[in-house]
Design an enzyme around this catalytic site. Structure first.
Site, PDB file in Angstrom:
ATOM      1  CG  HIS A   1      -0.203   0.357   2.591  1.00 26.49           C
ATOM      2  ND1 HIS A   1       0.427  -0.714   3.264  1.00 26.49           N
ATOM      3  CD2 HIS A   1       0.058   1.518   3.168  1.00 26.49           C
ATOM      4  CE1 HIS A   1       1.022  -0.229   4.121  1.00 26.49           C
ATOM      5  NE2 HIS A   1       0.633   1.071   4.250  1.00 26.49           N
TER       6      HIS A   1
HETATM    7  C1  UD1 Z   1      -1.605   5.993   5.469  1.00 25.01           C
HETATM    8  C2  UD1 Z   1      -0.391   6.394   6.051  1.00 25.01           C
HETATM    9  C3  UD1 Z   1       0.688   5.112   6.279  1.00 25.01           C
HETATM   10  C4  UD1 Z   1       0.171   3.820   6.701  1.00 25.01           C
HETATM   11  C5  UD1 Z   1      -0.935   3.599   6.302  1.00 25.01           C
HETATM   12  C6  UD1 Z   1      -1.610   2.394   7.148  1.00 25.01           C
HETATM   13  C7  UD1 Z   1       0.054   8.739   5.825  1.00 25.01           C
HETATM   14  C8  UD1 Z   1       1.120   9.678   5.049  1.00 25.01           C
HETATM   15  N1  UD1 Z   1       0.180   7.499   5.424  1.00 25.01           N
HETATM   16  O1  UD1 Z   1      -1.380   5.248   4.233  1.00 25.01           O
HETATM   17  O2  UD1 Z   1       1.968   5.858   6.918  1.00 25.01           O
HETATM   18  O3  UD1 Z   1       1.105   3.076   6.482  1.00 25.01           O
HETATM   19  O4  UD1 Z   1      -2.009   4.566   6.400  1.00 25.01           O
HETATM   20  O5  UD1 Z   1      -2.571   1.685   6.358  1.00 25.01           O
HETATM   21  O6  UD1 Z   1      -0.585   9.058   6.555  1.00 25.01           O
HETATM   22  N2  UD1 Z   1      -8.949   4.790   1.258  1.00 25.01           N
HETATM   23  C9  UD1 Z   1     -10.009   4.100   1.205  1.00 25.01           C
HETATM   24  N3  UD1 Z   1     -10.434   3.645   2.363  1.00 25.01           N
HETATM   25  C10 UD1 Z   1     -10.335   3.687   3.536  1.00 25.01           C
HETATM   26  C11 UD1 Z   1      -8.725   4.463   3.632  1.00 25.01           C
HETATM   27  C12 UD1 Z   1      -8.111   4.780   2.539  1.00 25.01           C
HETATM   28  O7  UD1 Z   1     -10.564   3.952   0.188  1.00 25.01           O
HETATM   29  O8  UD1 Z   1     -10.594   3.403   4.553  1.00 25.01           O
HETATM   30  C13 UD1 Z   1      -8.240   5.105  -0.017  1.00 25.01           C
HETATM   31  C14 UD1 Z   1      -8.456   6.354  -0.293  1.00 25.01           C
HETATM   32  O9  UD1 Z   1      -8.504   6.730  -1.704  1.00 25.01           O
HETATM   33  C15 UD1 Z   1      -7.311   7.136   0.194  1.00 25.01           C
HETATM   34  C16 UD1 Z   1      -6.249   6.333  -0.119  1.00 25.01           C
HETATM   35  O10 UD1 Z   1      -6.730   5.016   0.214  1.00 25.01           O
HETATM   36  O11 UD1 Z   1      -7.074   8.427  -0.549  1.00 25.01           O
HETATM   37  C17 UD1 Z   1      -4.926   6.496   0.823  1.00 25.01           C
HETATM   38  O12 UD1 Z   1      -5.249   6.424   2.143  1.00 25.01           O
HETATM   39  P1  UD1 Z   1      -4.430   7.354   3.026  1.00 25.01           P
HETATM   40  O13 UD1 Z   1      -4.990   7.313   4.394  1.00 25.01           O
HETATM   41  O14 UD1 Z   1      -3.845   8.823   2.522  1.00 25.01           O
HETATM   42  O15 UD1 Z   1      -3.017   6.607   2.764  1.00 25.01           O
HETATM   43  P2  UD1 Z   1      -2.677   5.229   3.457  1.00 25.01           P
HETATM   44  O16 UD1 Z   1      -2.012   4.508   1.945  1.00 25.01           O
HETATM   45  O17 UD1 Z   1      -3.659   4.512   3.834  1.00 25.01           O
HETATM   46  N1  UDP Z   2      -3.299  -5.566   8.879  1.00 18.50           N
HETATM   47  C1  UDP Z   2      -4.660  -6.021   9.114  1.00 18.50           C
HETATM   48  N2  UDP Z   2      -5.668  -6.340   8.104  1.00 18.50           N
HETATM   49  C2  UDP Z   2      -5.066  -6.235   6.746  1.00 18.50           C
HETATM   50  C3  UDP Z   2      -3.628  -5.632   6.458  1.00 18.50           C
HETATM   51  C4  UDP Z   2      -2.892  -5.232   7.593  1.00 18.50           C
HETATM   52  O1  UDP Z   2      -5.233  -6.074  10.365  1.00 18.50           O
HETATM   53  O2  UDP Z   2      -5.681  -6.474   5.944  1.00 18.50           O
HETATM   54  C5  UDP Z   2      -2.675  -5.146  10.094  1.00 18.50           C
HETATM   55  C6  UDP Z   2      -1.361  -5.728  10.131  1.00 18.50           C
HETATM   56  O3  UDP Z   2      -1.259  -6.961  10.743  1.00 18.50           O
HETATM   57  C7  UDP Z   2      -0.576  -4.671  10.876  1.00 18.50           C
HETATM   58  C8  UDP Z   2      -1.169  -3.360  10.589  1.00 18.50           C
HETATM   59  O4  UDP Z   2      -2.436  -3.690  10.021  1.00 18.50           O
HETATM   60  O5  UDP Z   2      -0.985  -4.764  12.532  1.00 18.50           O
HETATM   61  C9  UDP Z   2      -0.311  -2.645   9.517  1.00 18.50           C
HETATM   62  O6  UDP Z   2      -0.984  -1.556   8.923  1.00 18.50           O
HETATM   63  P1  UDP Z   2      -0.560  -1.118   7.656  1.00 18.50           P
HETATM   64  O7  UDP Z   2       0.233  -2.081   6.882  1.00 18.50           O
HETATM   65  O8  UDP Z   2      -1.714  -0.589   6.935  1.00 18.50           O
HETATM   66  O9  UDP Z   2       0.352   0.197   8.050  1.00 18.50           O
HETATM   67  P2  UDP Z   2       1.626   0.311   8.361  1.00 18.50           P
HETATM   68  O10 UDP Z   2       2.299  -0.379   9.293  1.00 18.50           O
HETATM   69  O11 UDP Z   2       2.623   0.338   7.079  1.00 18.50           O
HETATM   70  O12 UDP Z   2       1.860   1.721   8.832  1.00 18.50           O
END
Ligand code: UD1
Ligand code: UDP
Length: 359
Positions: free
Chosen positions: A198
């Site tokens: 992601h």
């Molecule tokens: C964010 C964090 C990242 C973390 C991740 C955990 C920042 C800069 N990034 O990245 O550090 O690893 O969360 O998962 O804060 N979206 C949906 N539904 C949701 C959430 C997101 O559709 O419930 C889609 C939307 O199009 C959104 C995109 O995902 O714009 C990105 O979501 P965003 O929260 O900006 O970044 P993550 O990749 O989730």
């Molecule tokens: N995770 C989860 N379901 C999923 C993918 C990830 O519960 O489908 C959990 C994962 O085990 C970890 C946390 O979410 O505990 C990590 O989140 P993510 O990878 O989104 O974020 P990051 O750690 O990169 O910030």
């Protein structure tokens, strides 16, 4: 009153044990949800499964650019913190929600505790690195998941504020794994490669995404991937979704809750990921890790070869990754690395907050 500020999937997982430990110690608490993650399977499911009470407010700051999301979260947080006047704000990890909380709370002169302080990639092109640096420097107490994070903070002159607790995600992992054992839940036994994907660095460019798909195909064994909504959207936008769906060894599923995630991790012989959290959890679950970013996270695991980095765009690197994947077997508990504490990080945080008169 203590205020927790969260908004992303990994933050709910980090919040659960600390909320419980503070509750047991008799403290009054509240939760603000920034709304950065908003789908049911990216947010609500974690509150239900991990027994976290509902937030007092959801700021609905999800979507948009970094600045848009951060600004919306900051505006909402300022209003809420002015109203609720907490004695302490607790922030988690390194997301835009964390950054917004740090800037707002510090300008309102509310003390800040930062959970998962100190990891550094030393690359400011990585958005999380910027969030971490600002948050650590604005916080009053810094809870470190490992000794490498503690050393990083000492190197930045923050040693006095830093305190090593071990990783709070390990608390949650052990609690869910233990619950599954107690319930005697039948586990599927077929070994898999688990994949999560992601990060901005791996989803914002079509060529890069195509190379990640090629890497998956090259691994040949069955790969199960709970697909982050960002990644699904980007695959569709670049016209790669059908290609992804046609890869015979790739099974893409919707994002899963933490209970299902632990089951998948415990079944995996290898984890292919670009997640900071999952790459570390791989060592809890006994699955070696192929890490798809050129960032040095969790250096102890890198050094001992538990985490192997792969550049999906480089043919040699992909070959080396395929060889690593071929050899990877599920590792028994006694042989797993132990860099992240003893699963009692939350209790240590409560004790240290008390000792420093922050609660
Ligand atoms: C964010 C964090 C990242 C973390 C991740 C955990 C920042 C800069 N990034 O990245 O550090 O690893 O969360 O998962 O804060 N979206 C949906 N539904 C949701 C959430 C997101 O559709 O419930 C889609 C939307 O199009 C959104 C995109 O995902 O714009 C990105 O979501 P965003 O929260 O900006 O970044 P993550 O990749 O989730
Ligand atoms: N995770 C989860 N379901 C999923 C993918 C990830 O519960 O489908 C959990 C994962 O085990 C970890 C946390 O979410 O505990 C990590 O989140 P993510 O990878 O989104 O974020 P990051 O750690 O990169 O910030």
């Amino acid at each position: 009153m203590i205020m927790h500020i969260v908004g992303n999937r990994p933050q709910f997982i980090k919040l659960a044990p600390l909320y419980r430990a503070l509750e047991l110690a008799g403290y009054q608490q509240n939760i603000i949800h920034s709304g950065q993650h908003y789908d049911e399977n990216m947010s609500d499911i974690f509150f239900e499964e991990l027994g976290i009470p509902s937030p007092c407010v959801n700021l609905e700051a999800g979507g948009g650019s970094h600045a848009q999301m951060t600004a919306k979260a900051m505006t909402g947080l300022e209003e809420q913190l002015l109203k609720s006047k907490p004695e302490l704000v607790i922030l988690y990890g390194d997301t835009n929600t964390t950054l917004a909380g740090a800037v707002v709370a510090s300008k309102l002169c509310i003390p800040i505790a930062h959970v998962e302080a100190g990891p550094r990639t030393r690359d400011k092109r990585n958005p999380e690195e910027c969030n971490r640096i600002v948050t650590d420097h604005l916080s009053d107490i810094l809870f470190c998941p490992d000794s490498e994070s503690l050393a990083n903070l000492q190197g930045e002159g923050l040693g006095e504020k830093a305190y090593m607790t071990g990783d709070i995600m390990y608390d949650t992992y052990l609690s869910i794994s233990g619950r599954m054992e107690k319930d005697d839940m039948p586990e599927e036994t077929e070994e898999i490669i688990l994949m999560t994907w992601h990060r901005q660095e791996n989803t914002s460019d079509k060529k890069r995404m195509a190379c990640v798909l090629d890497l998956v195909e090259r691994l040949e064994s069955k790969v199960v991937c709970p697909l982050h909504p960002r990644t699904r959207k980007c695959l569709a936008q670049f016209g790669l979704l059908e290609r992804a769906q046609s890869i015979p060894n790739l099974e893409m599923i919707d994002p899963v809750g933490y209970v299902e995630m632990v089951k998948l991790m415990n079944r995996a012989r290898l984890i292919l990921t670009d997640s900071g959290g999952v790459s570390k959890e791989s060592s809890f679950a006994g699955a070696k890790c192929l890490f798809m970013l050129n960032l040095e996270v969790w250096k102890d695991l890198l050094r001992e070869g538990w985490i192997h980095q792969v550049n999906p765009e480089n043919a040699e690197s992909v070959e080396a990754a395929a060889a690593f994947a071929k050899k990877a077997v599920h590792v028994a508990p006694a042989q797993r690395p132990r860099y992240y504490g003893d699963g009692h990080a939350a209790e240590k945080m409560v004790q240290e907050l008390r000792r420093r008169n922050l609660i």
